[in-house]
Structures are given as structure tokens and as C-alpha cells.
Design a protein around this motif. Structure first.
Motif, PDB file in Angstrom:
ATOM      1  N   ASP A  96       0.822  -1.217   0.000  1.00  0.00           N
ATOM      2  CA  ASP A  96       0.000   0.000   0.000  1.00  0.00           C
ATOM      3  C   ASP A  96       0.852   1.261   0.000  1.00  0.00           C
ATOM      4  N   ILE A  97       2.160   1.088  -0.130  1.00  0.00           N
ATOM      5  CA  ILE A  97       3.104   2.195  -0.308  1.00  0.00           C
ATOM      6  C   ILE A  97       3.491   2.236  -1.785  1.00  0.00           C
ATOM      7  N   PRO A  98       3.606   3.420  -2.396  1.00  0.00           N
ATOM      8  CA  PRO A  98       3.996   3.473  -3.810  1.00  0.00           C
ATOM      9  C   PRO A  98       5.275   2.687  -4.086  1.00  0.00           C
ATOM     10  N   SER A  99       5.298   2.013  -5.214  1.00  0.00           N
ATOM     11  CA  SER A  99       6.436   1.155  -5.580  1.00  0.00           C
ATOM     12  C   SER A  99       7.767   1.886  -5.467  1.00  0.00           C
ATOM     13  N   HIS A 100       7.789   3.134  -5.912  1.00  0.00           N
ATOM     14  CA  HIS A 100       9.042   3.880  -5.957  1.00  0.00           C
ATOM     15  C   HIS A 100       9.491   4.348  -4.577  1.00  0.00           C
ATOM     16  N   VAL A 308      17.726  11.931 -14.435  1.00  0.00           N
ATOM     17  CA  VAL A 308      17.259  13.203 -13.868  1.00  0.00           C
ATOM     18  C   VAL A 308      15.750  13.154 -13.634  1.00  0.00           C
ATOM     19  N   TYR A 309      15.008  12.698 -14.645  1.00  0.00           N
ATOM     20  CA  TYR A 309      13.554  12.609 -14.516  1.00  0.00           C
ATOM     21  C   TYR A 309      13.180  11.610 -13.431  1.00  0.00           C
ATOM     22  N   TYR A 310      13.852  10.458 -13.433  1.00  0.00           N
ATOM     23  CA  TYR A 310      13.523   9.401 -12.471  1.00  0.00           C
ATOM     24  C   TYR A 310      13.757   9.876 -11.041  1.00  0.00           C
ATOM     25  N   LYS A 311      14.888  10.510 -10.807  1.00  0.00           N
ATOM     26  CA  LYS A 311      15.197  10.962  -9.451  1.00  0.00           C
ATOM     27  C   LYS A 311      14.179  12.001  -8.988  1.00  0.00           C
ATOM     28  N   LYS A 312      13.801  12.900  -9.878  1.00  0.00           N
ATOM     29  CA  LYS A 312      12.808  13.917  -9.521  1.00  0.00           C
ATOM     30  C   LYS A 312      11.470  13.268  -9.180  1.00  0.00           C
ATOM     31  N   PHE A 313      11.034  12.310 -10.004  1.00  0.00           N
ATOM     32  CA  PHE A 313       9.773  11.612  -9.750  1.00  0.00           C
ATOM     33  C   PHE A 313       9.823  10.856  -8.429  1.00  0.00           C
ATOM     34  N   ARG A 314      10.911  10.141  -8.214  1.00  0.00           N
ATOM     35  CA  ARG A 314      11.040   9.335  -7.001  1.00  0.00           C
ATOM     36  C   ARG A 314      11.009  10.209  -5.751  1.00  0.00           C
ATOM     37  N   ARG A 315      11.697  11.333  -5.803  1.00  0.00           N
ATOM     38  CA  ARG A 315      11.752  12.206  -4.633  1.00  0.00           C
ATOM     39  C   ARG A 315      10.404  12.872  -4.366  1.00  0.00           C
ATOM     40  N   GLU A 316       9.656  13.165  -5.414  1.00  0.00           N
ATOM     41  CA  GLU A 316       8.326  13.731  -5.221  1.00  0.00           C
ATOM     42  C   GLU A 316       7.400  12.730  -4.529  1.00  0.00           C
ATOM     43  N   VAL A 317       7.471  11.477  -4.948  1.00  0.00           N
ATOM     44  CA  VAL A 317       6.647  10.435  -4.334  1.00  0.00           C
ATOM     45  C   VAL A 317       7.033  10.249  -2.868  1.00  0.00           C
ATOM     46  N   GLU A 318       8.310  10.156  -2.623  1.00  0.00           N
ATOM     47  CA  GLU A 318       8.786   9.941  -1.253  1.00  0.00           C
ATOM     48  C   GLU A 318       8.475  11.140  -0.357  1.00  0.00           C
ATOM     49  N   SER A 319       8.561  12.335  -0.916  1.00  0.00           N
ATOM     50  CA  SER A 319       8.244  13.535  -0.154  1.00  0.00           C
ATOM     51  C   SER A 319       6.785  13.519   0.300  1.00  0.00           C
ATOM     52  N   GLY A 320       5.894  13.099  -0.599  1.00  0.00           N
ATOM     53  CA  GLY A 320       4.490  13.006  -0.235  1.00  0.00           C
ATOM     54  C   GLY A 320       4.247  12.021   0.886  1.00  0.00           C
ATOM     55  N   LEU A 321       5.012  10.930   0.872  1.00  0.00           N
ATOM     56  CA  LEU A 321       4.884   9.924   1.932  1.00  0.00           C
ATOM     57  C   LEU A 321       5.377  10.472   3.263  1.00  0.00           C
ATOM     58  N   ALA A 472       3.929   6.614   9.293  1.00  0.00           N
ATOM     59  CA  ALA A 472       3.930   7.379   8.043  1.00  0.00           C
ATOM     60  C   ALA A 472       5.380   7.512   7.603  1.00  0.00           C
ATOM     61  N   GLY A 473       5.623   7.399   6.299  1.00  0.00           N
ATOM     62  CA  GLY A 473       6.993   7.514   5.818  1.00  0.00           C
ATOM     63  C   GLY A 473       7.530   6.204   5.293  1.00  0.00           C
ATOM     64  N   SER A 474       8.820   6.179   5.016  1.00  0.00           N
ATOM     65  CA  SER A 474       9.469   5.028   4.394  1.00  0.00           C
ATOM     66  C   SER A 474      10.051   4.085   5.434  1.00  0.00           C
ATOM     67  N   LEU A 475       9.452   2.914   5.569  1.00  0.00           N
ATOM     68  CA  LEU A 475       9.960   1.907   6.501  1.00  0.00           C
ATOM     69  C   LEU A 475      11.342   1.416   6.082  1.00  0.00           C
ATOM     70  N   LEU A 476      11.559   1.264   4.787  1.00  0.00           N
ATOM     71  CA  LEU A 476      12.831   0.709   4.321  1.00  0.00           C
ATOM     72  C   LEU A 476      13.996   1.646   4.597  1.00  0.00           C
ATOM     73  N   LEU A 477      13.747   2.958   4.581  1.00  0.00           N
ATOM     74  CA  LEU A 477      14.811   3.901   4.916  1.00  0.00           C
ATOM     75  C   LEU A 477      15.254   3.697   6.361  1.00  0.00           C
ATOM     76  N   SER A 548       9.189  10.868  13.289  1.00  0.00           N
ATOM     77  CA  SER A 548       9.085  10.653  11.848  1.00  0.00           C
ATOM     78  C   SER A 548      10.218   9.742  11.367  1.00  0.00           C
ATOM     79  N   THR A 549      10.074   9.274  10.137  1.00  0.00           N
ATOM     80  CA  THR A 549      11.161   8.489   9.536  1.00  0.00           C
ATOM     81  C   THR A 549      12.423   9.333   9.409  1.00  0.00           C
ATOM     82  N   LEU A 550      12.262  10.597   9.068  1.00  0.00           N
ATOM     83  CA  LEU A 550      13.417  11.494   8.962  1.00  0.00           C
ATOM     84  C   LEU A 550      14.086  11.649  10.326  1.00  0.00           C
TER      85      LEU A 550
END
Length: 608
Positions: A96-100, A308-321, A472-477, A548-550
Motif C-alpha cells: 500500500d506504499i507506492p512502488s518507488h 534526472v527525470y527518475y530521481k525527480k519523480f522518485r523524490r516527489e513520491v517519497e516527499s508526499g509519503l 507514516a513515511g518510508s519503513l525501508l529507509l 518521523s522516519t526522517l
């Protein structure tokens, strides 16, 4: 280099109790003998990792990458790698967490098939990582730890491992044997949701139909490696009862509802069903405001090949999480907004059977229980072949389930999506210093230091143990940083030629005090039954990180070595200085100006 036996000579000496009355300080005599090694000549170190899920895989990669002169064994109880993503095969299994965001920081995957990946695809991702980093020679499958004991005299862990052996002639049942292995450092990646339980319901064993637990999806059809669709092919005329309203049940119900004659969902408590997480990029990609998932097109995947595009997309998704953490604070504006929004969504989706809303929409805060998007769940409850039963279960009979309101429903299949043992009391003996069993130490509740260490258990570190999940946030981090912490501690043990490193009990007390002060400020401390609180409505939050995860990432980045006690292999605290040389000094042709390399020089920025 000294042999391992030479390195452990004098292991009972430990640290000095009074440096002013020892050795040459007291009488001028010099009893110290130089080490027979260079200062940067790595002491042999052996590490055992338990588990080959995400934690064990990352541990294998990082220990091999960073720890020289290493012997590594990774023991996995199952017949393959992947942990929860190997053993869970229930219908509708999906992250239920975005793949990226459900991937390792250092191992980006631009080829996910959908915004929310399925369980089999996540398992394939893990298998690809094991292949890439060539970990299989270090992983021993079907090797289950049955006991662990810390040996105080030599500062080593003694691990008892059970493995299958070839059956004797004429025997069909699997035979097992046990052996012992030892290590300097033990890391366990057992996970908090790995020990599933049958529910405590009278008559559970009386049922004559098919009884299945969601954590061990075995229907007897399709074989052990079959896709879940193949395991329910014969259920078209079956009456199926699903017990539970946790994340597993919420995925199972919509997955099997179209494939069965009748489905009955037994729901004891209430829960929030949210919209899918990180909606903005999902809506942008799909072009639909009500999108629940999105299959990436070939054009999408082609764009992901651009770093460049991939990193930007990935960071946007993770930021939302990560931004969702603000909603977990009690009384926060985001919490109030979430409650109102999710209630509106749930009422809308239950419009065909509006009475269900009174039995499932909670009064407690959003995320007090694990928040689950559950695409299609509420809609499935409204289908004609589905019964929603909020009355508590009285007993399971030979032919079905009887509830406390006196109703009895005939069933062919019962699916128990009833969760796990989250008490953190391990199902095997785990003995630390002075013969203390971890289960006894955790009898009232688990007490750790920053989720990674426990007093009385030297040279042992945990990944995804108590207080290391996230609301909330990235468990894997967080898990990656726990592994980094264990690796850093192992390097200190190796570099300084220490016998043991053990967190101080007062440091554990202080972390416990912090936990007790933090969680009342959050929705996790409200009254709701949750595995965050070991299945209780009220009490300690023993599963989540206090922040938080951070926050966890920062807390684990720089170990506070003053929070640990140490035993030395030699009575002199500077024994690790060795014989006054580096390896380069003693090796003809070595680079003796390595400190001038670009990798070593820290160039300061020039002010503008």
C-alpha cells in the motif's frame, strides 16, 4: 597477522577498574606487549544474520561492502529469500506504499509495472538484488534458528540452527538435525509481523470445511508456487467467511468477492479506510481523480530511464509519503482534515449499504490503527453476495460460524485474517548475559535502545525490532539506517579490538522515558485496538518509532558511543595501536601517499 586464537588471548581481563593502580603507572615496570599487527590490519570478524528478507539482504550487502576480513552467514528459515513477501501469498496481496518508495535507496527500479506493486513483483525485485550482489553463497535456506546464547567468557554468540536432512529409507516425514555456529556479532531481522497466530475462538478445530490463515495461504490447490487466482479456482460455488478488518482482510475481500458464491466478512472493530497514499502523482499519471492504481506504460518506463527525470519523480513520491507524518500528531490541522475527508469517502462508498458506516467508521484518530487504503474493499461490502457481520463471534462450529446475536451461517471455507503475535516474545530461547532470557526481559513490554540494542545482550543488533515500524513515511529507509548502525558498531568492535559492546541500562531507561513522553502527543496513543500496541486498545506503543522516519534517520546516523559499555581483549585500552605500523609501511610497493588521493582529501568550499 595474529591468529584468531592469539587475538582472543586474555579475554577474561576486560577493562581496567582503576588505571592508576595498574601496570607501569604503579611500579614503573612495563608489562605491556605490542600487538603483532598493523593499526589498519583488520582483525578477523564473524557475523551471523538471521533472516533473508529486506533486512537480511541489506545487511548482507553492507557488511560485505564495509567490513574487511569478514566471515558472514545468513540463515533463513524458509525455502527462499524475501521474508514476508515470500510467505504471504493471499489474494490481492499488494504493497500500500507506492512502488518507488518501497525500494532501497541505493537500488532504484525504473521498471515497476504499477504505481502500487503486487507481492510477487516485490519478491522478484528482492531476488534480483540477491542475484546482483551475489549473496546466495552466504545465504543458507531452510536453516531455522532455534536458540541463541551469548558466551560471556569469549564474547561470542552461540547459535543453534535446525535444518532438514534426507529421510532415512522407508521414511516419508521430513527429518531435521541441529548444529551450532558461533559469531562475534549477531544481527536479527525477524520482523514484527512474522509470527502469525490462529485466533482464540472456541471451536476453531471443530470446523469440517477448509480453514486458512492469511499469513499461510494454503488452499490445497495449484501447488505451493501457484498464483493466488489458481488457488481459488474451485470456489465459484463456495460460501467463504473472512474474519478480520486489518490490512490483509481489506485486500482479500475485494479480491475473492467476484470468485465465490457468498462471502461473509466478520468485523469486530472499526477502522479508517483511506484513499490511496500519495495521490497527486497518481492522479497526474492516470488522469483520473478517483484512480486507485495505475499501470505504467512503456512510455512511462522509457522516461524513467532518464536519471534526472527518475530521481525527480522518485523524490516527489517519497516527499508526499514523508509529509503524512504531520497528520499523526494529535489535534493537528492535518489530522482534522484527514478525519473529515476519509469519513466522507467512506460514507460515499458505502451508499448502497449505508448502515455499515455506523459499524466501521471510527471515532479515534486517523492512523491510530494502521491506516490502509483498501481499494475496492468498501465497494465489495456493498455487493449482493457479501454479508457484513459486526456481531462478535461466539464460536466456530463444524459447519460454520455462530455470532453472539444467535445467528449461524453455514460456510465451506473460513479465512482467518487475524494478525500476528506482536508481543515481541520470541518462540525460541534467546539468552544474554547472566543467563537472562529475552522473553523474560520483555515479559511486560520490550525495552530497547533506539530500537537497535538491548542491555544485557552484547554484540547483538536488531533491524525492524520493537519501536522501529513507522506510522507514516518510508519503513525501508529506517531499516537501512538500522543496518548501517550495526555495521558501524561492528567496525568499532573490529578496529578497537574489543571483546564486547553493550548498551548501558540507563540509556535503555532514558529511551523508554522518551517513548512514554512522545506517544501521548500522537494519535497512536489514543484508544483503539492495534498491533502498534501489541493488539491492545490502550497501553504502550511498542511497534512504532517515536517520531518521523526522517527523525529516525538522523537519530541513528551518529552513534553515541558513550551510551555503551565495553570489554577489551587486552587490558591496555590502546592495544589496537598494534606495532606502530600501517599495512602500507610493511608492504613493499604500497601507496604510502594514499592520504593525498582525491577520495581522502576533504576540499573545503571557497566562499563566494
Amino acid at each position: 597477522m595474529s591468529s584468531d586464537s592469539q587475538e582472543h588471548k586474555g579475554t577474561n581481563l576486560g577493562p581496567r577498574t582503576n588505571d592508576l593502580t595498574n601496570g607501569n603507572e604503579s611500579n614503573g615496570s612495563n608489562t605491556f606487549t605490542l600487538g603483532k599487527f598493523c593499526i589498519d590490519e583488520a582483525r578477523p570478524i564473524k557475523v551471523i544474520v538471521i533472516g533473508a528478507g529486506y533486512s537480511g539482504i541489506v545487511a548482507g550487502i553492507r557488511f560485505l561492502q564495509r567490513v574487511p576480513n569478514l566471515t558472514l552467514n545468513i540463515y533463513e528459515a524458509e525455502r527462499g529469500i524475501g521474508g514476508t513477501w515470500l510467505v504471504n501469498k493471499y489474494p490481492g496481496l499488494r504493497c500500500d506504499i507506492p512502488s518507488h518508495s518501497y525500494q532501497l535507496t541505493f537500488e532504484a527500479n525504473p521498471n515497476w509495472s504499477s504505481f502500487y506493486a503486487s507481492g510477487p513483483e516485490i519478491l522478484a525485485y528482492l531476488e534480483s538484488i540477491v542475484d546482483k550482489y551475489k549473496l546466495m553463497p552466504y545465504i543458507k535456506l531452510q536453516h531455522r534458528m532455534t536458540k541463541a546464547r551469548y558466551s560471556e567468557p569469549d564474547g561470542k554468540w552461540i547459535i543453534t540452527i535446525q535444518r532438514p536432512v534426507e529421510p532415512s529409507p522407508g521414511e516419508t516425514a521430513t527429518q531435521f538435525e541441529e548444529f551450532e555456529d558461533t559469531c562475534d556479532v549477531l544481527l536479527t531481522g525477524l520482523g514484527g509481523l512474522s509470527r502469525w497466530n490462529w485466533p482464540d475462538i472456541p471451536g476453531l478445530k471443530e470446523f469440517q470445511g477448509k480453514m486458512i490463515h492469511s499469513a499461510r495461504w494454503e488452499t490445497g490447490e495449484g501447488g505451493p508456487d501457484a498464483a493466488w487466482e489458481d488457488t481459488v479456482k474451485s470456489w465459484g460455488d463456495k460460501r467463504v467467511g473472512v474474519i478480520g478488518v486489518g490490512s490483509s482482510a481489506i485486500q482479500i475481500v475485494p479480491a475473492i468477492q467476484p470468485k465465490v458464491a457468498r462471502l461473509v466478512n466478520y468485523v469486530r472493530g472499526k477502522t479508517w479506510i483511506s484513499s490511496t497514499f500519495v495521490r497527486e502523482p497518481l492522479v497526474q499519471l492516470s488522469g483520473k481523480e478517483d484512480a486507485e492504481n495505475y499501470d505504467f506504460t512503456e512510455e512511462d518506463k522509457k522516461r524513467f530511464q532518464d536519471p534526472v527525470y527518475y530521481k525527480k519523480f522518485r523524490r516527489e513520491v517519497e516527499s508526499g509519503l514523508n509529509d503524512a507524518h504531520a497528520a499523526t500528531i494529535r489535534g493537528s490541522p492535518l489530522q482534522d482534515i484527514a478525519k473529515a475527508a476519509f469519513k466522507e469517502i467512506m460514507v460515499q462508498r458505502l451508499a448502497k449499504k449505508s448502515w455499515i458506516a455506523d459499524h466501521i467508521i471510527p471515532n479515534f484518530g486517523v492512523a491510530c490503527r494502521r491506516l490502509t487504503p483498501g481499494p475496492g474493499y468498501l465497494e465489495a461490502l456493498c455487493e449482493e453476495n457479501v454479508d457484513f457481520v459486526p456481531s462478535p463471534i461466539k464460536a466456530i462450529t463444524s459447519t460454520g460460524i455462530e455470532t453472539e446475536d444467535g445467528d449461524h451461517k453455514e460456510l465451506d471455507v473460513i479465512v482467518c485474517a487475524t494478525g500476528f503475535d506482536t508481543s515481541w516474545r520470541l518462540p525460541f530461547t534467546f539468552i544474554g548475559r547472566n543467563g537472562i532470557d529475552l522473553s523474560d526481559k520483555f515479559a511486560s513490554h520490550p525495552r530497547t535502545y533506539l530500537s537497535v540494542a538491548v542491555d544485557g545482550f552484547p554484540n547483538w543488533f536488531q533491524a525492524l525490532g520493537p519501536n522501529s515500524a513507522v506510522g507514516a513515511g518510508s519503513l525501508l529507509l529506517l531499516m537501512e539506517r538500522q543496518v548501517d548502525y550495526a555495521v558501524t558498531a561492528t567496525l568499532k568492535l573490529q578496529r578497537e579490538r574489543l571483546k564486547s559492546i553493550e548498551v548501558k541500562s540507563e540509556a535503555v531507561d532514558d529511551f523508554d522515558e522518551y517513548l512514554m513522553s512522545y506517544f501521548p502527543t500522537t494519535v497512536f496513543g489514543e484508544k483503539c485496538r492495534s498491533w502498534y500496541k501489541a493488539g491492545k486498545e490502550e497501553g504502550r506503543v511498542s511497534a512504532l518509532w517515536p517520531g518521523s522516519t526522517l527523525h529516525a534517520t538522523k537519530a541513528l546516523k551518529h552513534p553515541r558511543w558513550e551510551d555503551f559499555n565495553y570489554e577489551r581483549l587486552d587490558p591496555n585500552r590502546l592495544h589496537w595501536l598494534g606495532n606502530g605500523n600501517t599495512v602500507a609501511d610493511k608492504t613493499p610497493g604500497s601507496d604510502t601517499t594514499w592520504y593525498l588521493s582525491d577520495e581522502e582529501i576533504d576540499y573545503p568550499p571557497i566562499p563566494v
